[in-house]
Design a protein around this motif. Sequence first.
Motif, PDB file in Angstrom:
ATOM      1  N   SER A  79      12.824  46.693  74.054  1.00 54.56           N
ATOM      2  CA  SER A  79      12.593  45.891  72.853  1.00 54.56           C
ATOM      3  C   SER A  79      11.550  46.553  71.968  1.00 54.56           C
ATOM      4  O   SER A  79      10.654  47.264  72.447  1.00 54.56           O
ATOM      5  CB  SER A  79      12.127  44.491  73.251  1.00 54.56           C
ATOM      6  OG  SER A  79      11.752  43.749  72.116  1.00 54.56           O
ATOM      7  N   LYS A  80      11.673  46.319  70.665  1.00 51.73           N
ATOM      8  CA  LYS A  80      10.683  46.821  69.726  1.00 51.73           C
ATOM      9  C   LYS A  80       9.328  46.133  69.905  1.00 51.73           C
ATOM     10  O   LYS A  80       8.311  46.622  69.387  1.00 51.73           O
ATOM     11  CB  LYS A  80      11.168  46.613  68.288  1.00 51.73           C
ATOM     12  CG  LYS A  80      12.322  47.512  67.894  1.00 51.73           C
ATOM     13  CD  LYS A  80      12.656  47.346  66.412  1.00 51.73           C
ATOM     14  CE  LYS A  80      13.768  48.314  65.999  1.00 51.73           C
ATOM     15  NZ  LYS A  80      14.090  48.192  64.547  1.00 51.73           N
ATOM     16  N   CYS A  81       9.332  45.028  70.615  1.00 49.30           N
ATOM     17  CA  CYS A  81       8.075  44.300  70.857  1.00 49.30           C
ATOM     18  C   CYS A  81       7.308  44.867  72.041  1.00 49.30           C
ATOM     19  O   CYS A  81       6.153  44.449  72.278  1.00 49.30           O
ATOM     20  CB  CYS A  81       8.365  42.831  71.104  1.00 49.30           C
ATOM     21  SG  CYS A  81       9.175  41.979  69.739  1.00 49.30           S
ATOM     22  N   HIS A  84       3.797  46.102  71.727  1.00 47.11           N
ATOM     23  CA  HIS A  84       2.824  45.050  71.379  1.00 47.11           C
ATOM     24  C   HIS A  84       2.748  43.979  72.469  1.00 47.11           C
ATOM     25  O   HIS A  84       2.362  42.842  72.201  1.00 47.11           O
ATOM     26  CB  HIS A  84       3.217  44.392  70.046  1.00 47.11           C
ATOM     27  CG  HIS A  84       3.491  45.357  68.943  1.00 47.11           C
ATOM     28  ND1 HIS A  84       2.487  46.039  68.279  1.00 47.11           N
ATOM     29  CD2 HIS A  84       4.670  45.786  68.401  1.00 47.11           C
ATOM     30  CE1 HIS A  84       3.016  46.823  67.361  1.00 47.11           C
ATOM     31  NE2 HIS A  84       4.350  46.691  67.417  1.00 47.11           N
ATOM     32  N   ARG A  85       3.100  44.311  73.699  1.00 45.23           N
ATOM     33  CA  ARG A  85       3.147  43.323  74.786  1.00 45.23           C
ATOM     34  C   ARG A  85       1.778  42.660  74.996  1.00 45.23           C
ATOM     35  O   ARG A  85       1.690  41.441  75.137  1.00 45.23           O
ATOM     36  CB  ARG A  85       3.614  43.994  76.075  1.00 45.23           C
ATOM     37  CG  ARG A  85       3.528  43.091  77.315  1.00 45.23           C
ATOM     38  CD  ARG A  85       3.938  43.847  78.557  1.00 45.23           C
ATOM     39  NE  ARG A  85       5.367  44.087  78.565  1.00 45.23           N
ATOM     40  CZ  ARG A  85       6.271  43.264  79.076  1.00 45.23           C
ATOM     41  NH1 ARG A  85       5.874  42.122  79.640  1.00 45.23           N
ATOM     42  NH2 ARG A  85       7.549  43.562  79.052  1.00 45.23           N
ATOM     43  N   ILE A  88       1.002  40.190  72.194  1.00 46.70           N
ATOM     44  CA  ILE A  88       1.838  38.984  72.252  1.00 46.70           C
ATOM     45  C   ILE A  88       1.415  38.100  73.426  1.00 46.70           C
ATOM     46  O   ILE A  88       1.342  36.865  73.298  1.00 46.70           O
ATOM     47  CB  ILE A  88       3.322  39.386  72.356  1.00 46.70           C
ATOM     48  CG1 ILE A  88       3.761  40.142  71.090  1.00 46.70           C
ATOM     49  CG2 ILE A  88       4.200  38.158  72.578  1.00 46.70           C
ATOM     50  CD1 ILE A  88       5.173  40.679  71.154  1.00 46.70           C
ATOM     51  N   TYR A 102       5.161  36.451  65.171  1.00 44.79           N
ATOM     52  CA  TYR A 102       5.966  37.365  64.356  1.00 44.79           C
ATOM     53  C   TYR A 102       5.266  37.668  63.029  1.00 44.79           C
ATOM     54  O   TYR A 102       5.223  38.825  62.574  1.00 44.79           O
ATOM     55  CB  TYR A 102       7.338  36.756  64.115  1.00 44.79           C
ATOM     56  CG  TYR A 102       8.150  37.482  63.068  1.00 44.79           C
ATOM     57  CD1 TYR A 102       8.715  38.735  63.338  1.00 44.79           C
ATOM     58  CD2 TYR A 102       8.349  36.934  61.811  1.00 44.79           C
ATOM     59  CE1 TYR A 102       9.449  39.411  62.376  1.00 44.79           C
ATOM     60  CE2 TYR A 102       9.090  37.591  60.845  1.00 44.79           C
ATOM     61  CZ  TYR A 102       9.637  38.840  61.125  1.00 44.79           C
ATOM     62  OH  TYR A 102      10.368  39.502  60.170  1.00 44.79           O
ATOM     63  N   LEU A 105       2.407  40.060  63.645  1.00 44.19           N
ATOM     64  CA  LEU A 105       2.893  41.410  63.932  1.00 44.19           C
ATOM     65  C   LEU A 105       3.264  42.143  62.652  1.00 44.19           C
ATOM     66  O   LEU A 105       2.990  43.345  62.497  1.00 44.19           O
ATOM     67  CB  LEU A 105       4.100  41.349  64.871  1.00 44.19           C
ATOM     68  CG  LEU A 105       3.812  41.001  66.343  1.00 44.19           C
ATOM     69  CD1 LEU A 105       5.127  40.828  67.106  1.00 44.19           C
ATOM     70  CD2 LEU A 105       2.975  42.105  66.997  1.00 44.19           C
ATOM     71  N   PHE A 111       5.014  45.581  61.990  1.00 38.11           N
ATOM     72  CA  PHE A 111       6.222  45.404  62.786  1.00 38.11           C
ATOM     73  C   PHE A 111       7.439  45.362  61.875  1.00 38.11           C
ATOM     74  O   PHE A 111       7.463  44.631  60.878  1.00 38.11           O
ATOM     75  CB  PHE A 111       6.102  44.092  63.593  1.00 38.11           C
ATOM     76  CG  PHE A 111       7.256  43.829  64.504  1.00 38.11           C
ATOM     77  CD1 PHE A 111       7.436  44.583  65.652  1.00 38.11           C
ATOM     78  CD2 PHE A 111       8.176  42.825  64.214  1.00 38.11           C
ATOM     79  CE1 PHE A 111       8.490  44.334  66.507  1.00 38.11           C
ATOM     80  CE2 PHE A 111       9.227  42.570  65.058  1.00 38.11           C
ATOM     81  CZ  PHE A 111       9.396  43.322  66.216  1.00 38.11           C
ATOM     82  N   SER A 117      14.132  39.168  67.663  1.00 36.62           N
ATOM     83  CA  SER A 117      13.640  40.078  68.700  1.00 36.62           C
ATOM     84  C   SER A 117      12.327  39.563  69.283  1.00 36.62           C
ATOM     85  O   SER A 117      12.117  39.582  70.500  1.00 36.62           O
ATOM     86  CB  SER A 117      13.452  41.483  68.111  1.00 36.62           C
ATOM     87  OG  SER A 117      12.892  42.348  69.076  1.00 36.62           O
ATOM     88  N   VAL A 118      11.431  39.068  68.419  1.00 40.61           N
ATOM     89  CA  VAL A 118      10.168  38.496  68.891  1.00 40.61           C
ATOM     90  C   VAL A 118      10.432  37.230  69.696  1.00 40.61           C
ATOM     91  O   VAL A 118       9.804  36.987  70.730  1.00 40.61           O
ATOM     92  CB  VAL A 118       9.242  38.214  67.698  1.00 40.61           C
ATOM     93  CG1 VAL A 118       7.946  37.549  68.162  1.00 40.61           C
ATOM     94  CG2 VAL A 118       8.937  39.494  66.939  1.00 40.61           C
ATOM     95  N   PHE A 121      11.656  38.154  73.150  1.00 49.21           N
ATOM     96  CA  PHE A 121      10.587  38.740  73.951  1.00 49.21           C
ATOM     97  C   PHE A 121       9.584  37.671  74.400  1.00 49.21           C
ATOM     98  O   PHE A 121       9.096  37.700  75.531  1.00 49.21           O
ATOM     99  CB  PHE A 121       9.879  39.833  73.127  1.00 49.21           C
ATOM    100  CG  PHE A 121       8.976  40.701  73.927  1.00 49.21           C
ATOM    101  CD1 PHE A 121       9.486  41.744  74.701  1.00 49.21           C
ATOM    102  CD2 PHE A 121       7.606  40.488  73.937  1.00 49.21           C
ATOM    103  CE1 PHE A 121       8.642  42.555  75.447  1.00 49.21           C
ATOM    104  CE2 PHE A 121       6.757  41.286  74.677  1.00 49.21           C
ATOM    105  CZ  PHE A 121       7.281  42.324  75.445  1.00 49.21           C
TER     106      PHE A 121
END
Length: 540
Positions: A79-81, A84-85, A88, A102, A105, A111, A117-118, A121
């Motif tokens: 994931s694109k997230c 940034h784990r 988040i 979101y 981000l 982002f 996607s957010v 995730f």
Amino acid sequence: MNVLKPHLQTTIWTLLKGGATQREIERITGISRHTIRSYQQRFAADPANCPGVATDPSSQTAPPRPPTDLLVSPPVAISKCEPHRSFIDAQLRLGRNATAIYQDLVDLHGFDGAYNSVKRFVAQLRHKEPEQFDRLSFAPGEEMQVDYGEGAPTRVPGTERWRKPRLFVATLRYSRRSFRRVVWNSGQQIWAELHEQAWRYFGGSARYVVLDNLKEGVLKPDLYEPALNPVYAATLAHYEVVADPARVRDPNRKGTVEHAIGHTQATALKGRRFESIEEQNAFLEHWEVKWAASRIHGAERRQVQAMFEEERAHLQPLPITGMSYFTEEQRTVCDDSCVRFEHSSYAARPAPIGSKVLVRIFERRIEIRDLRTQALLRTHARVARPGTVVLPMAERVFNPSRETRFILSQARAIGPQAARLCEMLFAIEGRVGQRKLWGIVNLARRYPHRFIDAACAAAMEQGVHSYRHVKALTERLVADALAALDAASPTPSASPSTLTQQHALIRSAEEYGDLFAHVATASAATTAPTATQSSESTQS
């Protein structure tokens, strides 16, 4: 060992039977490896639920194990997230939602992914640990849990309306044997009576009873020293049972009876209607004996009735007599050392005069207790005749009080005989006789003093020292005096009335005649021109 929900236990059992390793089960279910190992040992040690059925006979050929490459999970897109784990996860711990994360981000980290996607995730990070409970074990006859629920719709007597009564359930914690009754209304005495019926039904009482903080049982909830209802506390003391109220908003402490209520509502009463309370109670008793008591309990894997037969011998024996129920009232000790109840007086010593005491009213007796310590001071049999004084002569108070001196001063204002009678009554009866003194002096509000004083003298001569006797003598003297007054007054004679013709204020008849003649002449002069004008207008 932590107790998991049934569906998680089934999942672990299925994966173990399929040959999955502990690491694979941990990854699939999210349960710790220690818990999985404990259940693996338990399943290996426990026999099958149905020994007569071969669930995995050795004669059968086991299916082949799936290839090892199939157990490997297919590659998952990153994931694109993921970069940034940590951010988040920190925001989720602060309680923020996916929309706010979101937006931050995009604004703070540049982002370029989509909101969905957010959201996906965040949903993966928001995994919840399975709810776990500690199973409490109790000895036979140690604990009983009680609670109220809702019964099935029942017809209200004498009407066409349907209403759900209150469902009382008492469950023994060791065997899970239950007592069920429905009632229309509840109160302090009904709550205690239902406990009595449950103990009689079981054939004994448990040492502890766990309840929630409803008003029928607990007046003031407290974690360390809850205040119980007096009637309920007396009932528990009579059966030698200790109450253990659960903490506020903690129903899991009495989860056994909570489950019993849900089982009753979902299985026995769901979709049913009853014409009367008695019909519903008869059905509940039949259902308990035939179905609920004969079932195999899931956690214990034993029959409920068999466990109850084992527990029955450990229940406390019941007292020979049942509970005597009562009501409580506060009373003030009067200056004659008595309390008033239902227009009668009961001795309250050693309670001091003017203090407040607690009066417990039973069907055939009353108890006088200390208001603060609840210590028993006196016990008396209830009298049926109002006005009775239950006070030994040795306990009567003879020293005059301010009220006594005030009454005697009013008696002296009535007359010497009234004062003598009142002093005699006080010397004989003490402060208990002050009520008679009040009655005698209050006669002065309706009758003259001399009649009351004469009635007191007559009462002393006759030897009847009673307020009612003095009142009757006073009324008789007043009636005799009125009758004598009526007989003495002359009756007016019906003589013809004569008119006076001559008086200084009466004018002579000639003057009235001249007045009438003058008025008549003036009226004629005024009427003549009007008649002439009317005739002229007619001719024209």
